[in-house]
Design a protein around this motif. Structure first.
Motif, PDB file in Angstrom:
ATOM      1  N   SER A 219       0.824  -1.199   0.000  1.00 50.65           N
ATOM      2  CA  SER A 219       0.000   0.000   0.000  1.00 50.65           C
ATOM      3  C   SER A 219       0.864   1.258   0.000  1.00 50.65           C
ATOM      4  CB  SER A 219      -0.926  -0.005   1.218  1.00 50.65           C
ATOM      5  OG  SER A 219      -1.687   1.185   1.276  1.00 50.65           O
ATOM      6  N   THR A 220       1.944   1.237   0.775  1.00 53.25           N
ATOM      7  CA  THR A 220       2.829   2.409   0.824  1.00 53.25           C
ATOM      8  C   THR A 220       3.441   2.690  -0.535  1.00 53.25           C
ATOM      9  OG1 THR A 220       3.341   1.913   3.144  1.00 53.25           O
ATOM     10  CG2 THR A 220       4.815   3.421   1.991  1.00 53.25           C
ATOM     11  N   ILE A 223       0.804   4.146  -2.824  1.00 54.92           N
ATOM     12  CA  ILE A 223       0.574   5.567  -2.561  1.00 54.92           C
ATOM     13  C   ILE A 223       1.673   6.404  -3.184  1.00 54.92           C
ATOM     14  CG2 ILE A 223       0.551   7.302  -0.716  1.00 54.92           C
ATOM     15  CD1 ILE A 223      -0.979   5.280   0.993  1.00 54.92           C
ATOM     16  N   ALA A 244      -5.116   5.407  -4.215  1.00 55.46           N
ATOM     17  CA  ALA A 244      -4.291   5.376  -3.006  1.00 55.46           C
ATOM     18  C   ALA A 244      -5.129   5.007  -1.777  1.00 55.46           C
ATOM     19  CB  ALA A 244      -3.623   6.732  -2.808  1.00 55.46           C
ATOM     20  N   THR A 248      -5.308   1.312   0.801  1.00 59.78           N
ATOM     21  CA  THR A 248      -5.411   1.152   2.253  1.00 59.78           C
ATOM     22  C   THR A 248      -6.499   0.146   2.604  1.00 59.78           C
ATOM     23  OG1 THR A 248      -4.654   3.423   2.614  1.00 59.78           O
ATOM     24  CG2 THR A 248      -5.840   2.376   4.413  1.00 59.78           C
ATOM     25  N   THR A 251      -4.969  -3.077   2.362  1.00 62.20           N
ATOM     26  CA  THR A 251      -4.176  -3.347   3.567  1.00 62.20           C
ATOM     27  C   THR A 251      -5.052  -3.918   4.684  1.00 62.20           C
ATOM     28  OG1 THR A 251      -2.573  -1.601   3.071  1.00 62.20           O
ATOM     29  CG2 THR A 251      -2.750  -2.289   5.365  1.00 62.20           C
ATOM     30  N   ASN A 382       1.926   2.852  10.680  1.00 64.36           N
ATOM     31  CA  ASN A 382       2.008   2.673   9.239  1.00 64.36           C
ATOM     32  C   ASN A 382       1.274   3.789   8.501  1.00 64.36           C
ATOM     33  OD1 ASN A 382       0.774   0.919   6.604  1.00 64.36           O
ATOM     34  ND2 ASN A 382       2.935   0.617   7.112  1.00 64.36           N
ATOM     35  N   THR A 383       0.181   4.265   9.066  1.00 63.28           N
ATOM     36  CA  THR A 383      -0.556   5.376   8.463  1.00 63.28           C
ATOM     37  C   THR A 383       0.299   6.642   8.451  1.00 63.28           C
ATOM     38  OG1 THR A 383      -2.658   4.443   9.201  1.00 63.28           O
ATOM     39  CG2 THR A 383      -2.640   6.781   8.626  1.00 63.28           C
ATOM     40  N   SER A 385       3.520   6.730   8.177  1.00 63.48           N
ATOM     41  CA  SER A 385       4.454   6.545   7.063  1.00 63.48           C
ATOM     42  C   SER A 385       3.781   6.871   5.738  1.00 63.48           C
ATOM     43  CB  SER A 385       4.968   5.101   7.050  1.00 63.48           C
ATOM     44  OG  SER A 385       5.713   4.807   8.202  1.00 63.48           O
ATOM     45  N   LYS A 386       2.540   6.447   5.578  1.00 68.15           N
ATOM     46  CA  LYS A 386       1.820   6.710   4.323  1.00 68.15           C
ATOM     47  C   LYS A 386       1.575   8.202   4.131  1.00 68.15           C
ATOM     48  CE  LYS A 386      -0.572   2.241   4.244  1.00 68.15           C
ATOM     49  NZ  LYS A 386      -1.883   1.548   4.346  1.00 68.15           N
ATOM     50  N   ALA A 390       2.792  10.209   0.941  1.00 70.47           N
ATOM     51  CA  ALA A 390       1.815  10.928   0.120  1.00 70.47           C
ATOM     52  C   ALA A 390       2.235  12.378  -0.096  1.00 70.47           C
ATOM     53  CB  ALA A 390       0.440  10.868   0.789  1.00 70.47           C
ATOM     54  N   LEU A 406      -6.889   8.918   5.112  1.00 68.73           N
ATOM     55  CA  LEU A 406      -6.048   8.054   5.942  1.00 68.73           C
ATOM     56  C   LEU A 406      -6.341   8.279   7.424  1.00 68.73           C
ATOM     57  CD1 LEU A 406      -2.621   8.392   4.068  1.00 68.73           C
ATOM     58  CD2 LEU A 406      -4.279   6.522   3.923  1.00 68.73           C
TER      59      LEU A 406
END
Length: 429
Positions: A219-220, A223, A244, A248, A251, A382-383, A385-386, A390, A406
């Motif tokens: 997912s990352t 994105i 994107a 998620t 995920t 993890n969010t 990081s996304k 982004a 997100l």
């Protein structure tokens, strides 16, 4: 039971075996008759040959048992080899010859396991009839990279997995190699499923479908790719944001599959938070999908490999490290150590710390209630990081569309976890 009844039952079974064997021969022979061809290059075996071969297998088994069946099969092999050597076909394959030998064996099998023999005969006939489809798929549809991925997946599933020990090893007894590798296989399978979805839908599915399918791989990374596309083509920012966001959702789906495969009780404990997060991601992604379709009906999609072997191996290593780290921190600091280790690992990948936490539940080292916070901490990290990816990949316009989604997803997950507790407290009060 009298002797006459026994003889009647025995003759009835023999009759069934003969009928099933004849049906097997006719079924396979009908398909081969259509492929037999005409003229000097035609195949030597057709409808009658396959029917006789199957009957020969059944009768030899009834009269002389397995020894006579072996002799008859050897005779058919010799006759088939002679016919093959004299063949003038432009396509000297061995399909019909191999099928003829197998038909003899199926006739013999019908005397002891009629249903099994008939089922195998149907499968064989389907394979024979599907020749154009299978050849076209291998030569025209399946790429060399996908073929390699298929072989890697087969080796990982059928060779490596059975050889791994199914018992705790390593520091703190935290590692189970078979369980870890099972998760790797699961991730590879889900990644391949997403890849197949992309192959089937192609550009017609647009960036939303591409994002959802790619999200099963990473997912990352999805994105990042969607952000780069939005930066390059600003008019596609809405569609890219939809892809994107739906990555998620992938995920969340993948996280649920990992938890269910590792520990059903842990999966049940996190079911409501996952449903809330998945519902939020689906709704938010659907809004931008509609907006994106108004901007563009489709977009060119670049198809890569079905999954990444280095990524799968990195996942195995990450899971192992997280398991050992979680066990050590938990032993030293209790539940707080597990939450910290899950959050740190979640900056890179959500599934590894979730799998590690579920493994602790499966081994009885923590309760299902203690598994909720670490998994949600990993999802939250993890969010974060996304969000960073982004902003850096897609710029402010793309980030402004995606980041609220997100945040809503992770907030919905936490709300799903604490809503039952708050509701219980209110009603109790």
């Amino acid at each position: 039971m009298s002797m006459s009844e026994i003889m009647t039952l025995s003759s009835s079974r023999e009759l069934v075996a003969i009928v099933v064997a004849l049906g097997i021969g006719l079924l396979i022979g009908l398909e081969r008759e259509r492929r037999k061809g005409e003229g000097p290059g035609r195949s030597p075996a057709g409808l009658r040959t396959f029917a006789v071969a199957s009957l020969a297998g059944a009768i030899s088994m009834l009269i002389g048992g397995k020894m006579l069946l072996a002799v008859v099969t050897a005779g058919v092999v010799v006759l088939t080899a002679i016919a093959y050597s004299r063949s003038r076909s432009d396509d000297p394959g061995l399909t019909s010859e191999t099928a003829l030998v197998l038909t003899v064996l199926l006739g013999g099998l019908a005397t002891e396991h009629a249903a099994l023999a008939a089922g195998v005969a149907v499968i064989l006939t389907v394979l024979l009839a599907a020749r154009p489809v299978l050849h076209g798929f291998v030569r025209s549809v399946l790429s060399e990279g996908e073929l390699k991925d298929g072989l890697i997946f087969a080796a990982a599933t059928l060779v490596v997995l059975p050889l791994l020990p199914d018992q705790p090893i390593g520091p703190f007894g935290a590692l189970n190699l078979r369980s870890i590798w099972m998760l790797v296989v699961l991730m590879m399978a889900i990644g391949a499923a997403g890849h197949v979805a992309m192959r089937l839908l192609g550009a017609r599915g647009g960036l939303a479908v591409s994002g959802f399918a790619s999200g099963f791989v990473s997912s990352t990374a999805t994105i990042g790719a969607m952000g780069a596309r939005a930066r390059k083509l600003p008019e596609l920012a809405g569609a890219a944001a939809a892809g994107a966001t739906l990555s998620t959702l992938a995920t969340i789906v993948q996280l649920a599959a990992v938890l269910a495969a590792t520990s059903v009780p842990a999966f049940k404990a996190l079911l409501i938070p996952l449903l809330c997060a998945g519902g939020a991601a689906a709704l938010y992604g659907a809004v931008f999908t509609v907006l994106g379709l108004r901007q563009t009906g489709s977009a060119d999609l670049e198809l890569g490999r079905a999954f990444s072997l280095p990524g799968a191996l990195l996942l195995a290593l990450t899971i192992s490290v997280v398991l050992v780290l979680s066990a050590g921190l938990r032993q030293a600091f209790g539940e707080a150590g597990l939450v910290v280790s899950a959050a740190v690992a979640g900056l890179v990948d959500t599934h590894a710390p979730a799998a590690a936490t579920a493994t602790l539940v499966a081994s009885g080292k923590i309760s299902t209630a203690e598994a909720v916070i670490p998994v949600l901490a990993a999802l939250t990290a993890n969010t974060i990081s996304k969000i960073v990816v982004a902003w850096t990949s897609g710029g402010g316009s793309f980030a402004a569309r995606l980041i609220p989604g997100l945040i809503v997803v992770v907030a919905a997950a936490w709300a799903g976890a604490f809503a039952p507790i708050l509701a219980h407290a209110v009603f109790t009060y």
